[in-house]
Design a protein around this motif. Structure first.
Motif, PDB file in Angstrom:
ATOM      1  N   ASP A  44       0.810  -1.220   0.000  1.00 23.49           N
ATOM      2  CA  ASP A  44       0.000   0.000   0.000  1.00 23.49           C
ATOM      3  C   ASP A  44       0.841   1.267   0.000  1.00 23.49           C
ATOM      4  O   ASP A  44       0.314   2.353  -0.250  1.00 23.49           O
ATOM      5  CB  ASP A  44      -0.924   0.030   1.222  1.00 23.49           C
ATOM      6  N   ASP A 247     -16.580  -7.910  10.224  1.00 25.74           N
ATOM      7  CA  ASP A 247     -15.324  -7.914   9.464  1.00 25.74           C
ATOM      8  C   ASP A 247     -14.182  -7.342  10.300  1.00 25.74           C
ATOM      9  O   ASP A 247     -13.036  -7.805  10.215  1.00 25.74           O
ATOM     10  CB  ASP A 247     -15.479  -7.099   8.176  1.00 25.74           C
ATOM     11  N   SER A 291      -7.754   2.344  12.379  1.00 23.15           N
ATOM     12  CA  SER A 291      -8.577   2.002  11.223  1.00 23.15           C
ATOM     13  C   SER A 291     -10.024   2.420  11.449  1.00 23.15           C
ATOM     14  O   SER A 291     -10.435   2.758  12.561  1.00 23.15           O
ATOM     15  CB  SER A 291      -8.520   0.497  10.981  1.00 23.15           C
ATOM     16  N   TYR A 338     -17.448   5.651   0.841  1.00 26.77           N
ATOM     17  CA  TYR A 338     -16.950   6.543  -0.207  1.00 26.77           C
ATOM     18  C   TYR A 338     -17.664   6.182  -1.503  1.00 26.77           C
ATOM     19  O   TYR A 338     -17.371   5.168  -2.141  1.00 26.77           O
ATOM     20  CB  TYR A 338     -15.442   6.397  -0.358  1.00 26.77           C
ATOM     21  N   ASN A 361     -16.165   0.138  -1.683  1.00 28.73           N
ATOM     22  CA  ASN A 361     -15.543  -0.633  -0.603  1.00 28.73           C
ATOM     23  C   ASN A 361     -14.615   0.178   0.294  1.00 28.73           C
ATOM     24  O   ASN A 361     -13.809  -0.400   1.023  1.00 28.73           O
ATOM     25  CB  ASN A 361     -14.770  -1.834  -1.171  1.00 28.73           C
ATOM     26  N   GLN A 362     -14.695   1.509   0.255  1.00 29.25           N
ATOM     27  CA  GLN A 362     -13.839   2.326   1.098  1.00 29.25           C
ATOM     28  C   GLN A 362     -14.696   3.239   1.981  1.00 29.25           C
ATOM     29  O   GLN A 362     -15.857   3.483   1.702  1.00 29.25           O
ATOM     30  CB  GLN A 362     -12.866   3.147   0.252  1.00 29.25           C
ATOM     31  N   ARG A 363     -14.091   3.739   3.040  1.00 25.47           N
ATOM     32  CA  ARG A 363     -14.743   4.662   3.957  1.00 25.47           C
ATOM     33  C   ARG A 363     -14.239   6.085   3.703  1.00 25.47           C
ATOM     34  O   ARG A 363     -13.053   6.285   3.420  1.00 25.47           O
ATOM     35  CB  ARG A 363     -14.451   4.280   5.405  1.00 25.47           C
ATOM     36  N   PHE A 385     -10.072   5.627   2.510  1.00 27.98           N
ATOM     37  CA  PHE A 385      -9.198   4.479   2.731  1.00 27.98           C
ATOM     38  C   PHE A 385     -10.070   3.253   2.991  1.00 27.98           C
ATOM     39  O   PHE A 385     -11.242   3.363   3.365  1.00 27.98           O
ATOM     40  CB  PHE A 385      -8.278   4.712   3.937  1.00 27.98           C
ATOM     41  N   TYR A 386      -9.470   2.075   2.808  1.00 26.00           N
ATOM     42  CA  TYR A 386     -10.164   0.837   3.139  1.00 26.00           C
ATOM     43  C   TYR A 386     -10.298   0.728   4.658  1.00 26.00           C
ATOM     44  O   TYR A 386      -9.441   1.230   5.405  1.00 26.00           O
ATOM     45  CB  TYR A 386      -9.413  -0.362   2.570  1.00 26.00           C
ATOM     46  N   PRO A 387     -11.346   0.078   5.148  1.00 27.04           N
ATOM     47  CA  PRO A 387     -11.631   0.129   6.592  1.00 27.04           C
ATOM     48  C   PRO A 387     -10.605  -0.559   7.477  1.00 27.04           C
ATOM     49  O   PRO A 387     -10.584  -0.312   8.678  1.00 27.04           O
ATOM     50  CB  PRO A 387     -13.004  -0.539   6.708  1.00 27.04           C
ATOM     51  N   HIS A 388      -9.736  -1.402   6.898  1.00 28.28           N
ATOM     52  CA  HIS A 388      -8.735  -2.076   7.722  1.00 28.28           C
ATOM     53  C   HIS A 388      -7.416  -1.317   7.773  1.00 28.28           C
ATOM     54  O   HIS A 388      -6.525  -1.662   8.559  1.00 28.28           O
ATOM     55  CB  HIS A 388      -8.459  -3.485   7.169  1.00 28.28           C
ATOM     56  N   GLN A 389      -7.237  -0.293   6.939  1.00 30.37           N
ATOM     57  CA  GLN A 389      -5.935   0.360   6.824  1.00 30.37           C
ATOM     58  C   GLN A 389      -5.669   1.286   8.008  1.00 30.37           C
ATOM     59  O   GLN A 389      -6.561   1.957   8.505  1.00 30.37           O
ATOM     60  CB  GLN A 389      -5.851   1.137   5.508  1.00 30.37           C
TER      61      GLN A 389
END
Length: 718
Positions: A44, A247, A291, A338, A361-363, A385-389
């Motif tokens: 990333d 998740d 995250s 997003y 699939n991003q927040r 960003f993706y929710p796990h980042q």
């Protein structure tokens, strides 16, 4: 037709801004090794060398290469430094960017230098249409990568057991951390306008402006701190599945999360790695590197929730001054996916791939971080960003639903802003209210009365000095200049400048009072028919992009020593923001009051006729009329004092008895003798003015002082 003088000035502004922005990333790279800049810590992230090259490639691919017969600096670079633009051909996939040991760092820096040389020539030709947008897009794109450079570098440093410091001190282009104030503000919601309105630059994903319905909600004034996060951890927050999205809980178990990224427990102490090395966790600092999953879990634990994008933007547009660290500490998680706004259309041409393709699939996050370059943020900005980042500079500010059963008030934006800021200011341990709320129509009239009082010297002295200096000041303007006045009021002193500037093209008065502003603008337009007058209603501390009027030099005008009403850091931030908005070839005429005999100062702020007292109390009159408050006007008295330690006059409203005041659903308690601090007016010396101006990026051209009681006019150049 555009005159050569106007075009040359506009191009000089473009070139100056280009050079300033482009110099930032090489400055961040100074002192780092080629190894530091060549390694890639995870898929990333990208190497610093790639960021330096890619931002140069953007200008070459999007602008320079569109010219017929263009010869690229090095054809190989088109593949190496393309990020994700499929229409521009093959590229190196992100996870393999760190494997590209060639070209060397020196070759990348040479490439950057050559692109800058070619862009300087291209800027000299001027931009039109789409090229103009792509040029500004490229500058903002460069600023995005300046922050990414820091994010990716910190992640790289975290992979070393040596806990290396990338810098001696943490770079903070976003500005200093503000002290938390506590509490939250209620917002009524209703049908609100969201998104960028098309004036000035914005990324395509920020628009179009549209309407959304919001139920009443509350938003915290402050960001969640490390100390609060430690309490979450001590309560086994990372071990309670009921707090987490499914998740998110799966990621917690898979990754073994026990704390934010870069935290480590050393004995009984938690430490965190930053760009200046590893240090103990500061409990009062906002938590970073969490995250969306963690933010959501914490919100559940705290009995609150994450705000939606629309709530965050609406609250910030309504009452920005009640919040701390909106744009200068961490990007703030929201609960919103997003996704495109209704009616979204991507940017025309190749740049259409810039944002639209990632809307899944991003927040969404809002605000800005300590690593975000100054001037790059705005309330409509959408990060994602993706929710796990976790490696991005991310934190959170909590929201909650308004208590059930309370009827929503539908009020205009200005009234909602007044209500929010007044309640927030009176809820502090030391009650205070911004002096900008003095200026409704009645307050503006009272202030004009004050300026004619025998005790009140600043207006007379400054006007006399301005008459003497005006011919010399306006000689610097050049043809087709644009005069921008901050806090314009009745625009009376402005006429002195206008009479000496016959080639001035446009006048932009900015004031928070619509009634006073429109009356003054109409009067100026009638008296100077050759002049384009474009009034802007707004708060100059949260300055919107200026209208595109004329192509000559922009000149800021800030008379009346209003700069003294601002706290020192606010004054520097205002001047820096004004410099950014006005442009690199701009001038600024600043009026300041000077340190003098305290007896003279106190008399000017507490006149014998009581006009200043009426002006001060008008704040309460306005609150009763517009907000339905119940201030007893007879229970407050006007107080003016000289604060020698802070070199400023202060105005207060002092309670003469114990009481409670109601402002809608808020109840404010006053003890006898307690005051509302309504205004500070700092007094200056030449040395303090120079230091303030230079801290904001201005150069003092001249400093002229009036006879006693002395004020000064200062000419600044960018």
């Amino acid at each position: 037709m555009t005159s050569p003088a106007r075009a040359a000035s506009h191009e000089a502004d473009d070139l100056g801004r280009y050079r300033t922005i482009r110099a930032a990333m090489p400055a961040l790279a100074t002192g780092l090794s080629a190894e530091d800049l060549g390694a890639q810590s995870m898929p990333d992230a990208s190497p610093g060398k790639w960021h330096l090259a890619h931002t140069s490639w953007f200008f070459e691919a999007m602008i320079l290469a569109t010219e017929p017969g263009y010869e690229p600096v090095d054809p190989r670079f088109q593949q190496l430094f393309n990020s994700y633009y499929e229409s521009l051909g093959r590229r190196v996939e992100r996870p393999e960017r760190g494997l590209q040991t060639r070209p060397s760092l020196d070759e990348v820096l040479a490439y950057r230098t050559e692109i800058d040389r070619r862009m300087a020539e291209r800027i000299g030709q001027g931009f039109k249409g789409l090229d103009d947008y792509l040029f500004v897009l490229g500058l903002n794109h460069d600023q995005q990568h300046q922050e990414l450079f820091l994010m990716d570098l910190l992640h790289l440093m975290s992979k070393s057991p040596l806990d290396p410091a990338a810098y001696a001190a943490e770079p903070r282009p976003g500005g200093p951390l503000r002290t938390a104030r506590g509490g939250q503000t209620r917002f009524e919601g209703g049908l609100v306008d969201i998104g960028h309105d098309g004036h000035g630059f914005a990324f395509d994903n920020e628009g179009p402006r549209h309407r959304e319905w919001l139920e009443p909600f509350l938003l915290d004034h402050d960001l969640v701190t490390n100390g609060q996060w430690l309490a979450f951890m001590e309560d086994d927050g990372y071990r309670k599945p009921e707090l987490w999205l499914a998740d998110g809980w799966a990621v917690v178990k898979t990754e073994g999360w026990e704390a934010p990224l870069y935290w480590r427990q050393d004995g009984d102490e938690w430490t965190v790695l930053g760009l200046a090395g590893r240090a103990p966790v500061d409990p009062d600092a906002p938590v970073r590197h969490i995250s969306a999953y963690e933010a959501d879990a914490y919100a559940h634990w705290a009995g609150k929730r994450l705000p939606t994008e629309a709530e965050w933007e609406s609250a910030v547009a309504t009452a920005p001054d009640v919040f701390t660290n909106l744009f200068n500490e961490v990007w703030q998680h929201t609960s919103s996916a997003y996704s495109p706004y209704p009616g979204f259309q991507p940017t025309e041409g190749t740049a259409s791939e810039y944002n639209g393709k990632f809307m899944a699939n991003q927040r969404a996050l809002r605000g800005g971080s300590y690593g975000t370059p100054a001037g790059h943020t705005r309330p409509t900005y959408r990060n994602f960003f993706y929710p796990h980042q976790r490696w991005a500079f991310m934190g959170l500010r909590l929201a909650s639903d308004a208590p059930a059963g309370e009827r929503a008030r539908i009020e205009d934006l200005e009234t909602a802003r007044f209500r929010a800021e007044l309640v927030a200011g009176l809820s502090r341990p030391e009650k205070s209210v911004s002096p900008k709320w003095f200026y409704d129509a009645a307050g503006s009239d009272l202030f004009e009365d004050i300026t004619r009082l025998p005790e009140y010297y600043p207006t007379r002295q400054e006007a006399g000095l301005l008459r003497t200096m005006a011919p010399g000041l306006t000689e610097h303007f050049g043809d087709n200049a644009v005069l921008v006045e901050f806090g314009s009021g009745a625009s009376e002193k402005t006429r002195i400048l206008l009479d000496s500037a016959p080639t001035l093209r446009a006048y932009v008065p900015i004031d928070i009072s619509p009634d006073a502003l429109n009356a003054a603008a109409a009067s100026i337009a009638e008296a100077y028919p050759h002049l384009e007058v474009a009034p802007m209603v707004g708060d100059f501390l949260n300055l919107a992009p200026l209208p595109e009027l004329g192509r000559g030099r922009r000149v800021g005008f800030f008379p009346g020593s209003t700069i003294g009403n601002l706290e020192p850091d606010q004054a520097v931030a205002f001047l820096a923001n004004a410099r950014d908005r006005l442009g690199s070839s701009s001038l600024f005429i600043l009026g300041v009051d000077l340190v003098k005999d305290p007896a003279v100062l106190v008399a000017a702020y507490d006149d014998a006729q009581g006009v200043t007292a009426a002006f001060n109390k008008n704040l309460l009159v306005r609150a009763n009329r517009e907000l339905g408050a119940d201030f007893d006007l007879d229970a407050f008295e006007h107080v003016a004092v000289w604060n020698a330690g802070k070199s400023r006059m202060e105005m207060h409203l002092r309670a003469t008895r114990d009481m409670q005041v109601h402002i809608g659903s808020a109840t404010i308690a006053f003890a006898r003798g307690e005051t509302i601090h309504t205004e500070s007016s700092r007094k200056f010396t030449q040395a303090t003015v120079t230091a303030m101006a230079e801290a904001a990026g201005w150069r003092v051209v001249s400093f002229k002082q009036s006879p006693d009681p002395s004020v000064a006019l200062v000419l600044l150049a960018a």
